[in-house]
Design an enzyme around this catalytic site. Structure first.
Site, PDB file in Angstrom:
ATOM      1  NE  ARG A   1      -0.256   7.522   9.599  1.00 42.84           N
ATOM      2  CZ  ARG A   1      -0.925   6.394   9.379  1.00 42.84           C
ATOM      3  NH1 ARG A   1      -2.218   6.367   9.525  1.00 42.84           N
ATOM      4  NH2 ARG A   1      -0.280   5.316   9.043  1.00 42.84           N
TER       5      ARG A   1
ATOM      6  CE1 TYR B   1      -3.951   2.194   0.663  1.00 48.27           C
ATOM      7  CE2 TYR B   1      -2.634   3.159   2.410  1.00 48.27           C
ATOM      8  CZ  TYR B   1      -3.750   3.193   1.604  1.00 48.27           C
ATOM      9  OH  TYR B   1      -4.664   4.218   1.719  1.00 48.27           O
TER      10      TYR B   1
ATOM     11  CG  ASN C   1     -12.217  -3.262  13.710  1.00 48.67           C
ATOM     12  OD1 ASN C   1     -12.958  -3.528  12.777  1.00 48.67           O
ATOM     13  ND2 ASN C   1     -11.050  -3.845  13.889  1.00 48.67           N
TER      14      ASN C   1
ATOM     15  CD  GLU D   1       7.984   2.069  -0.874  1.00 52.85           C
ATOM     16  OE1 GLU D   1       7.874   2.940  -1.756  1.00 52.85           O
ATOM     17  OE2 GLU D   1       8.827   2.129   0.036  1.00 52.85           O
ATOM     18  N   GLY D   2       2.958   1.493  -3.142  1.00 50.40           N
ATOM     19  CA  GLY D   2       2.047   1.672  -4.277  1.00 50.40           C
ATOM     20  C   GLY D   2       1.595   3.121  -4.354  1.00 50.40           C
TER      21      GLY D   2
ATOM     22  N   PRO E   1       2.574   2.283  12.316  1.00 53.20           N
ATOM     23  CG  PRO E   1       2.143   3.698  10.522  1.00 53.20           C
ATOM     24  CD  PRO E   1       1.731   2.382  11.117  1.00 53.20           C
TER      25      PRO E   1
ATOM     26  CG  ASN F   1      -5.752   7.289  10.415  1.00 53.10           C
ATOM     27  OD1 ASN F   1      -4.640   7.776  10.166  1.00 53.10           O
ATOM     28  ND2 ASN F   1      -5.917   6.018  10.697  1.00 53.10           N
TER      29      ASN F   1
HETATM   30  P1  NAD Z   1     -12.643   1.838   0.611  1.00 48.94           P
HETATM   31  O1  NAD Z   1     -11.929   0.548   0.713  1.00 48.94           O
HETATM   32  O2  NAD Z   1     -13.956   1.975   1.307  1.00 48.94           O
HETATM   33  O3  NAD Z   1     -12.871   2.240  -0.913  1.00 48.94           O
HETATM   34  C1  NAD Z   1     -12.018   1.852  -1.954  1.00 48.94           C
HETATM   35  C2  NAD Z   1     -12.856   1.493  -3.167  1.00 48.94           C
HETATM   36  O4  NAD Z   1     -11.996   1.101  -4.251  1.00 48.94           O
HETATM   37  C3  NAD Z   1     -13.790   0.289  -2.915  1.00 48.94           C
HETATM   38  O5  NAD Z   1     -15.099   0.586  -3.362  1.00 48.94           O
HETATM   39  C4  NAD Z   1     -13.175  -0.832  -3.720  1.00 48.94           C
HETATM   40  O6  NAD Z   1     -14.085  -1.817  -4.127  1.00 48.94           O
HETATM   41  C5  NAD Z   1     -12.543  -0.062  -4.878  1.00 48.94           C
HETATM   42  N1  NAD Z   1     -11.473  -0.811  -5.554  1.00 48.94           N
HETATM   43  C6  NAD Z   1     -10.432  -1.471  -4.989  1.00 48.94           C
HETATM   44  N2  NAD Z   1      -9.695  -2.061  -5.934  1.00 48.94           N
HETATM   45  C7  NAD Z   1     -10.261  -1.735  -7.136  1.00 48.94           C
HETATM   46  C8  NAD Z   1      -9.955  -2.047  -8.508  1.00 48.94           C
HETATM   47  N3  NAD Z   1      -8.894  -2.803  -8.830  1.00 48.94           N
HETATM   48  N4  NAD Z   1     -10.773  -1.556  -9.475  1.00 48.94           N
HETATM   49  C9  NAD Z   1     -11.852  -0.794  -9.154  1.00 48.94           C
HETATM   50  N5  NAD Z   1     -12.193  -0.493  -7.892  1.00 48.94           N
HETATM   51  C10 NAD Z   1     -11.408  -0.948  -6.891  1.00 48.94           C
HETATM   52  O7  NAD Z   1     -11.631   2.958   1.135  1.00 48.94           O
HETATM   53  P2  NAD Z   1     -11.819   4.519   1.393  1.00 48.94           P
HETATM   54  O8  NAD Z   1     -11.532   4.781   2.812  1.00 48.94           O
HETATM   55  O9  NAD Z   1     -13.088   5.004   0.776  1.00 48.94           O
HETATM   56  O10 NAD Z   1     -10.575   5.093   0.569  1.00 48.94           O
HETATM   57  C11 NAD Z   1     -10.723   5.717  -0.702  1.00 48.94           C
HETATM   58  C12 NAD Z   1      -9.358   6.209  -1.170  1.00 48.94           C
HETATM   59  O11 NAD Z   1      -8.831   7.157  -0.221  1.00 48.94           O
HETATM   60  C13 NAD Z   1      -8.321   5.095  -1.297  1.00 48.94           C
HETATM   61  O12 NAD Z   1      -7.545   5.315  -2.443  1.00 48.94           O
HETATM   62  C14 NAD Z   1      -7.483   5.245  -0.048  1.00 48.94           C
HETATM   63  O13 NAD Z   1      -6.167   4.809  -0.238  1.00 48.94           O
HETATM   64  C15 NAD Z   1      -7.539   6.749   0.198  1.00 48.94           C
HETATM   65  N6  NAD Z   1      -7.312   7.057   1.622  1.00 48.94           N
HETATM   66  C16 NAD Z   1      -8.276   6.840   2.548  1.00 48.94           C
HETATM   67  C17 NAD Z   1      -8.015   7.110   3.888  1.00 48.94           C
HETATM   68  C18 NAD Z   1      -9.046   6.932   4.972  1.00 48.94           C
HETATM   69  O14 NAD Z   1      -8.725   7.157   6.153  1.00 48.94           O
HETATM   70  N7  NAD Z   1     -10.271   6.561   4.704  1.00 48.94           N
HETATM   71  C19 NAD Z   1      -6.759   7.589   4.270  1.00 48.94           C
HETATM   72  C20 NAD Z   1      -5.801   7.760   3.284  1.00 48.94           C
HETATM   73  C21 NAD Z   1      -6.087   7.527   1.952  1.00 48.94           C
HETATM   74  N1  UDP Z   2      -6.143  -0.765  15.751  1.00 43.72           N
HETATM   75  C1  UDP Z   2      -6.517  -1.294  16.983  1.00 43.72           C
HETATM   76  N2  UDP Z   2      -7.599  -2.112  17.017  1.00 43.72           N
HETATM   77  C2  UDP Z   2      -8.344  -2.397  15.923  1.00 43.72           C
HETATM   78  C3  UDP Z   2      -7.964  -1.829  14.660  1.00 43.72           C
HETATM   79  C4  UDP Z   2      -6.850  -1.025  14.633  1.00 43.72           C
HETATM   80  O1  UDP Z   2      -5.867  -1.050  18.015  1.00 43.72           O
HETATM   81  O2  UDP Z   2      -9.342  -3.142  16.048  1.00 43.72           O
HETATM   82  C5  UDP Z   2      -4.976   0.163  15.714  1.00 43.72           C
HETATM   83  C6  UDP Z   2      -3.936  -0.163  14.647  1.00 43.72           C
HETATM   84  O3  UDP Z   2      -2.986  -1.084  15.116  1.00 43.72           O
HETATM   85  C7  UDP Z   2      -3.345   1.215  14.376  1.00 43.72           C
HETATM   86  C8  UDP Z   2      -4.524   2.182  14.604  1.00 43.72           C
HETATM   87  O4  UDP Z   2      -5.467   1.445  15.390  1.00 43.72           O
HETATM   88  O5  UDP Z   2      -2.355   1.510  15.322  1.00 43.72           O
HETATM   89  C9  UDP Z   2      -5.173   2.653  13.320  1.00 43.72           C
HETATM   90  O6  UDP Z   2      -5.455   1.511  12.542  1.00 43.72           O
HETATM   91  P1  UDP Z   2      -6.269   1.560  11.185  1.00 43.72           P
HETATM   92  O7  UDP Z   2      -6.307   0.175  10.637  1.00 43.72           O
HETATM   93  O8  UDP Z   2      -7.575   2.246  11.386  1.00 43.72           O
HETATM   94  O9  UDP Z   2      -5.440   2.526  10.215  1.00 43.72           O
HETATM   95  P2  UDP Z   2      -3.886   2.799   9.951  1.00 43.72           P
HETATM   96  O10 UDP Z   2      -3.696   4.204  10.373  1.00 43.72           O
HETATM   97  O11 UDP Z   2      -3.029   1.868  10.746  1.00 43.72           O
HETATM   98  O12 UDP Z   2      -3.723   2.576   8.486  1.00 43.72           O
END
Ligand code: NAD
Ligand code: UDP
Length: 329
Positions: free
Chosen positions: A292, A148, A193, A150-151, A289, A177
């Site tokens: 953050r 994730y 969760n 590095e992607g 981490p 977050n």
């Molecule tokens: P999410 O998992 O709810 O949504 C991601 C969506 O992408 C899903 O609907 C999934 O089915 C779709 N998807 C995955 N692989 C796919 C593929 N190969 N082709 C088409 N669709 C595909 O996550 P989210 O929280 O809504 O995150 C949305 C974006 O925001 C993501 O790119 C995530 O990396 C980024 N982001 C979210 C957070 C957060 O805290 N929610 C933080 C940082 C970055």
């Molecule tokens: N975490 C936790 N209990 C859970 C899920 C997550 O203690 O049931 C912790 C996890 O180890 C991390 C933080 O909560 O330290 C945030 O995790 P999350 O998966 O929401 O996002 P991240 O910021 O790690 O990508």
């Protein structure tokens, strides 16, 4: 734009943030197309609009090219929860890179404006705190989170090179977050969760000692920032970042209020008393981490934006959503 209706494409639009963005854009009168393969997204998030003539859903994997004429393309496709992006790590790095490339190729051919959702994970387990955009990060290239992290870093590089080489109009944000209604109840991230566990009277699972921190942003604040960012003319954006010695538009978007995970658990239980849930400790996942928190100085200056919704306001709204969802299932 044709002067009448703005045409928007959202990759990953059936997920948590994407579906909230689609809802807003539809309410504002836009035509919205969602491309999603439903890996972590859900049809229930978009069900209400399936018969809306301004809405189109395409079940498609963005690692394969796609086509269409749009004014704006929002690239969100990528699983965001550690348990899901680690479930199929090769697919995760593929969707980050190939999904980004297919998005940028389409934008290049059709002159669409691109919005890309990068992440605070590009900073890895940071040794600078809080994290400004100028920080290059501290990331393991071969760990379980690397698919994730590095992607997403490679996707940023692609955006930067499409901007420099071809002049594509791309705006990137690094999201910290974010939580709120329409997260999947089994998404696996900490806010959903804890709420679902408390609502079901189950133990609250703290990983490690719970002293690691995160900064939690309510989804509405994120959407406000995205929309303000997309409205800024490209030349103004260039001037702003140039003034800050940057040639690529990238902004941290998050809420700087920082909480330990234990504090989050305690607040959740305070908001949901009498559930019978207890805190239990489970092993800390590798490379988790420790701290953050976003430095949002640039976003404040550029967008005139700051998050407005405190954790104690956003959590009850999210609890209400999950309460209804669990009652109906
Ligand atoms: P999410 O998992 O709810 O949504 C991601 C969506 O992408 C899903 O609907 C999934 O089915 C779709 N998807 C995955 N692989 C796919 C593929 N190969 N082709 C088409 N669709 C595909 O996550 P989210 O929280 O809504 O995150 C949305 C974006 O925001 C993501 O790119 C995530 O990396 C980024 N982001 C979210 C957070 C957060 O805290 N929610 C933080 C940082 C970055
Ligand atoms: N975490 C936790 N209990 C859970 C899920 C997550 O203690 O049931 C912790 C996890 O180890 C991390 C933080 O909560 O330290 C945030 O995790 P999350 O998966 O929401 O996002 P991240 O910021 O790690 O990508």
């Amino acid at each position: 734009m044709n002067g009448l209706t703005k045409k928007c494409l959202i990759t990953g639009g059936a997920g948590f943030i994407g579906s909230q963005l689609a809802r807003r854009l539809l309410a504002q009168g836009c035509e919205v197309t969602v491309i999603d393969n439903l890996f972590t997204g859900s049809k229930s998030n978009i069900y209400d609009w399936l018969d809306n003539p301004r809405f189109t859903f395409l079940m498609h994997d963005v690692t394969q090219p796609f086509w269409g004429q749009f004014d704006e393309i929002y690239n969100l496709a990528c699983p965001a929860s550690p348990i899901h992006y680690q479930r199929n790590p090769v697919e995760t790095i593929k969707v980050s890179f190939l999904g980004m490339m297919n998005t940028l190729e389409l934008a290049l051919k059709t002159k669409a404006k691109v919005f890309h959702t990068s992440t605070s994970e590009v900073y890895g387990d940071p040794d600078v705190h809080p994290q400004p955009e100028s920080y290059w990060g501290h990331v393991n290239t071969i760990g379980i989170r690397s698919c994730y992290d590095e992607g997403k870093r490679a996707a940023e590089t692609l955006c930067a090179d499409y901007i420099r080489e071809y002049g594509v109009d791309v705006r990137m944000i690094r999201i910290f977050n974010t939580y709120g209604p329409h997260m999947h109840p089994h998404d696996g991230r900490v806010v959903s969760n804890f709420i679902v566990q408390a609502l079901q009277g189950k133990d609250i699972t703290l990983y490690g000692d719970g002293n690691q921190s995160r900064s939690f942003q309510f989804v509405d604040d994120l959407l406000d920032a995205i929309q303000k960012y997309m409205q800024i003319p490209q030349n103004e954006l260039k001037d702003f970042f140039k003034k800050h010695n940057m040639d690529i538009p990238v902004l941290n978007i998050g809420n700087p209020d920082e909480f330990t995970i234990k504090e989050l658990a305690e607040i959740t239980l305070e908001l949901l008393p009498n559930t019978g849930s207890k805190l239990v400790y489970e092993p800390l996942p590798k490379d988790d981490p420790k701290r953050r928190r976003p430095d949002i100085t640039l976003a404040k200056e550029l967008l005139g934006w700051a998050p407005r919704i405190k954790l104690r306001e956003g959590l009850p709204k999210t609890i209400e959503y999950f309460k209804k969802l669990l009652e109906n299932n």
